[in-house]
Design an enzyme around this catalytic site. Structure first.
Site, mmCIF file in Angstrom:
data_model
loop_
_atom_site.group_PDB
_atom_site.id
_atom_site.type_symbol
_atom_site.label_atom_id
_atom_site.label_comp_id
_atom_site.label_asym_id
_atom_site.label_seq_id
_atom_site.Cartn_x
_atom_site.Cartn_y
_atom_site.Cartn_z
ATOM 1 C CG HIS A 87 6.948 -39.277 -3.030
ATOM 2 N ND1 HIS A 87 7.629 -40.410 -2.658
ATOM 3 C CD2 HIS A 87 5.976 -39.104 -2.084
ATOM 4 C CE1 HIS A 87 7.113 -40.906 -1.546
ATOM 5 N NE2 HIS A 87 6.105 -40.127 -1.172
ATOM 6 C CD GLU A 88 3.816 -35.855 -2.265
ATOM 7 O OE1 GLU A 88 2.818 -36.528 -1.972
ATOM 8 O OE2 GLU A 88 4.832 -35.804 -1.537
ATOM 9 C CD GLU A 104 4.117 -41.874 2.218
ATOM 10 O OE1 GLU A 104 4.803 -41.673 1.205
ATOM 11 O OE2 GLU A 104 3.196 -41.115 2.567
ATOM 12 C CG ASP A 123 5.061 -46.550 14.311
ATOM 13 O OD1 ASP A 123 4.059 -46.231 14.990
ATOM 14 O OD2 ASP A 123 6.070 -45.827 14.222
ATOM 15 C CG HIS A 164 1.335 -40.804 -2.561
ATOM 16 N ND1 HIS A 164 1.217 -41.931 -1.774
ATOM 17 C CD2 HIS A 164 2.326 -40.066 -2.004
ATOM 18 C CE1 HIS A 164 2.097 -41.873 -0.789
ATOM 19 N NE2 HIS A 164 2.785 -40.756 -0.899
ATOM 20 C CE1 TYR A 172 7.365 -40.669 2.456
ATOM 21 C CE2 TYR A 172 7.355 -41.483 4.715
ATOM 22 C CZ TYR A 172 6.877 -40.615 3.749
ATOM 23 O OH TYR A 172 5.899 -39.699 4.078
ATOM 24 N N GLY A 205 5.313 -32.659 0.486
ATOM 25 C CA GLY A 205 4.140 -32.616 -0.370
ATOM 26 C C GLY A 205 3.040 -33.450 0.235
ATOM 27 C CG MET A 206 -1.308 -34.085 1.755
ATOM 28 S SD MET A 206 -0.719 -35.553 2.643
ATOM 29 C CE MET A 206 -2.053 -36.697 2.251
ATOM 30 C CD GLU A 207 -0.229 -38.687 -0.203
ATOM 31 O OE1 GLU A 207 -0.445 -39.625 0.587
ATOM 32 O OE2 GLU A 207 0.651 -37.823 -0.013
ATOM 33 N NE ARG A 217 10.075 -31.052 2.954
ATOM 34 C CZ ARG A 217 10.665 -31.482 1.836
ATOM 35 N NH1 ARG A 217 11.271 -30.604 1.051
ATOM 36 N NH2 ARG A 217 10.630 -32.757 1.493
#
Length: 623
Positions: free
Chosen positions: A321-322, A344, A395, A325, A403, A295-297, A576
């Site tokens: 989860h999304e 995350e 990073d 965000h 996450y 998914g993308m929030e 995916r």
């Protein structure tokens, strides 16, 4: 490790428009400490920064290009002569100021992944207008022919901005720490519908020339630019509640609406935990199978993979989860991708709290226990528990450790100070830093000021710096253990000891229980044992993408030839990254058996993958 105290350069101007949320600033601050410097952006926001973007673009499906103008509002320091933007593959035709006067500009040398700087001489301008065209290969955009959609009758376009992909279709300062408001005027073929991650100003669109329609959108709250998102296709809408609904292709609408039935309740549960939802609507767009992520929030319009449509609502943790965000990530954002755990990790923790509130403690415990397993996998992938990649801070491209380790860090704080005290702090944290960027150092400073408050015993017990800056897992980490998963493990052990698959009781098993079962099986099994599992449970024909991927990983590890047709069908129908990359990695590891299979399948599948997924698999296979 050296730590930096954050300082904020408050760049505020009078709002140009009225905001629905009075706490949303017209211009968000930019962090100027060394740890907030974004190595993945060419921007120099301390000299001149973008505060607002107006897009006027046309989507041309024949040439696979987006073209038009981006008008940027600029806030410059006194005496600033230029502004530097991020671009990647854009063809610039002109740059003018707000009055149409030509401004001098230059595109610098391009770097792999990072793209190229666009330097514009301001000559006193506070608004610049860039006429340009995005390349057909723009890595934020995927242009799908009709046959790769669910309906297979009309083409489709969608964008994926995170982390630094949007510079391939929008010339702006593409850094999460430089938040911007925006509007968009998007012109598309008349038989298609455009949706975006902002308020929909023209629900039915407006007629445009040459058989086209124009849709207008606005986001009046400053957001990190990676959250500007677009989709165009044969899209229809179904409401799910007073402020929630689902967009998707007609053939998927009923399935999607069924799976998303609890979305309104999720918003209410999230608000009950950490304060008001500040973005107006919360709609969901279910995309074609090539979408590279779960998914993308994107604000007001979460983008979701169709792989979560398993018919049992077992995977709606992805929606939680999304949604989470909307607080951690969209409201308070990591200033650079080196601190993506602030998005995350916080969100993974918050997701679990939403799931507990809606579905009970045992379901939340199952998912938290599985996340511990996932962390161990993440550590191995990073090169071992003490590898540098297991640190939360550091990073610049982030990783899965963000996450899992991040969520366990926050759960450990909760267990240490108590849930009531922790929730009160976290709600106040989101309020204090709403619509602002954040760094790891900034979060720890806030935590010490507003939760620890000089309690040295608590400071020592929490081990904050070790969690944030050191590799591995501190010895105070809280491991939630689920009785349901323990029962599944016993069944896996019985099969491993020689018991038949028919003796395993899988009644009412959720996706999560299947994943634990498959993970606990021996990694080496003879073909007859694999055939018993496959025949009994139909694993090679599983429509649940999560279970199918986990099963195929095991089959590949054992060179189980009867699973090869299932591997090919799966890898050519699902895009995916989370589900397909492990299979390609497994095939690569099988050398003379696996690599010919991987290359044969990938030659067919690569044109159907989003550029993000294709780049990941290119790397896996050494293409």
């Amino acid at each position: 490790m050296k730590r930096f105290a954050p300082a904020i350069l408050a760049l505020l101007v009078v709002p140009a428009i009225a905001y629905a949320d009075p706490t949303a600033p017209a211009v968000s601050p930019v962090l100027t400490t060394p740890d907030a410097k974004d190595v993945l952006s060419y921007a120099r926001p301390e000299i001149a920064r973008v505060t607002h973007v107006d897009l006027d673009l046309t989507a041309d499906f024949a040439s696979k290009t987006m073209s038009g103008t981006a008008a940027l509002d600029v806030l410059a320091a006194p005496g600033a002569k230029e502004i530097i933007l991020d671009t990647d593959g854009l063809t610039i035709s002109s740059v003018t100021d707000g009055q149409g006067r030509t401004l001098a500009w230059k595109v610098g040398a391009s770097e792999a992944y990072k793209g190229a700087p666009l330097t514009i001489q301001l000559n006193g301008a506070s608004r610049i207008v860039i006429a340009y065209r995005a390349a057909p290969s723009a890595r934020a955009l995927q242009w799908l022919p009709a046959q790769l959609t669910a309906g297979k009758t009309k083409p489709y376009l969608f964008s994926q901005g995170q982390s630094i992909n949007n510079r391939s279709w929008i010339p702006t300062q593409d850094s999460p720490g430089i938040r911007q408001t925006w509007t968009a005027k998007i012109t598309v073929p008349a038989d298609l519908v455009a949706v975006m991650s902002g308020e929909r100003l023209t629900p039915k669109g407006e007629p445009a020339a040459k058989g086209r329609r124009t849709y207008r959108f606005a986001m009046d709250k400053p957001v990190p630019p990676y959250l500007i998102a677009l989709a165009v296709g044969d899209l229809v809408f179904k409401p799910l509640g007073n402020r929630t609904g689902v967009w998707t292709e007609p053939t998927m609408l009923d399935r999607a609406a069924y799976e998303l039935a609890d979305t309104e309740k999720m918003v209410e549960a999230a608000e009950g935990l950490y304060g008001a939802y500040r973005w107006g609507r919360y709609d969901v767009l279910v995309l074609p199978p090539s979408f590279p992520f779960g998914g993308m929030e994107n604000p007001t319009l979460t983008f979701l993979t169709p792989t979560f449509l398993t018919g049992d609502r077992a995977n709606v943790g992805l929606v939680a989860h999304e949604l989470a965000h909307s607080w951690s990530g969209n409201l308070v954002t990591n200033a650079t991708w080196a601190d993506s755990w602030l998005n995350e990790g916080f969100t993974s923790y918050f997701e679990n709290r939403i799931m507990e509130r809606l579905y009970g403690k045992e379901r939340a415990d199952v998912e938290a226990d599985l996340a511990w397993d996932e962390l161990e996998t993440n550590f191995r992938a990073a090169g071992g528990r003490m590898a540098p990649g297991t640190r939360l801070h550091g990073d610049p491209e982030g990783g899965q450790v963000d996450y899992t380790k991040g969520a366990i860090f926050l759960r450990t704080i909760e267990e240490t100070v108590g849930r009531e005290r922790w929730d009160a702090y976290l709600r106040s944290y989101f309020d204090r830093h709403a619509f602002k960027p954040q760094t790891t150092a900034g979060f720890l400073k806030d935590l010490r000021a507003n939760l620890i408050r000089g309690d040295q015993a608590l400071e020592a017990k929490l081990q904050l710096d070790r969690w944030a800056y050191e590799p591995g897992l501190p010895n105070n980490a809280v491991h939630v253990k689920s009785p349901s998963l323990a029962a599944v493990e016993r069944q896996a052990a019985a099969f491993a000891a020689g018991g038949p698959a028919s003796a395993i009781d899988t009644k009412d098993w959720s996706t999560q229980l299947w994943l634990r079962f498959l993970a606990r099986l021996p990694r080496t099994l003879p073909a007859a044992r694999l055939a018993d599992l496959d025949r009994t449970f139909g694993l090679s024909e599983q429509t649940n993408g999560y279970v199918r991927s986990a099963w195929l990983e095991l089959a590949i590890a054992n060179r189980y030839e009867p699973a090869v047709p299932s591997i090919e069908q799966f890898l050519t129908s699902v895009g995916r990254t989370l589900l397909v990359r492990p299979l390609y990695k497994g095939l690569r590891a099988q050398g003379d058996w696996g690599m010919p299979i991987a290359r044969r399948i990938y030659a067919k599948a690569r044109p159907t993958y989003h550029p993000v997924t294709a780049a990941a698999i290119d790397k896996v296979l050494g293409e």
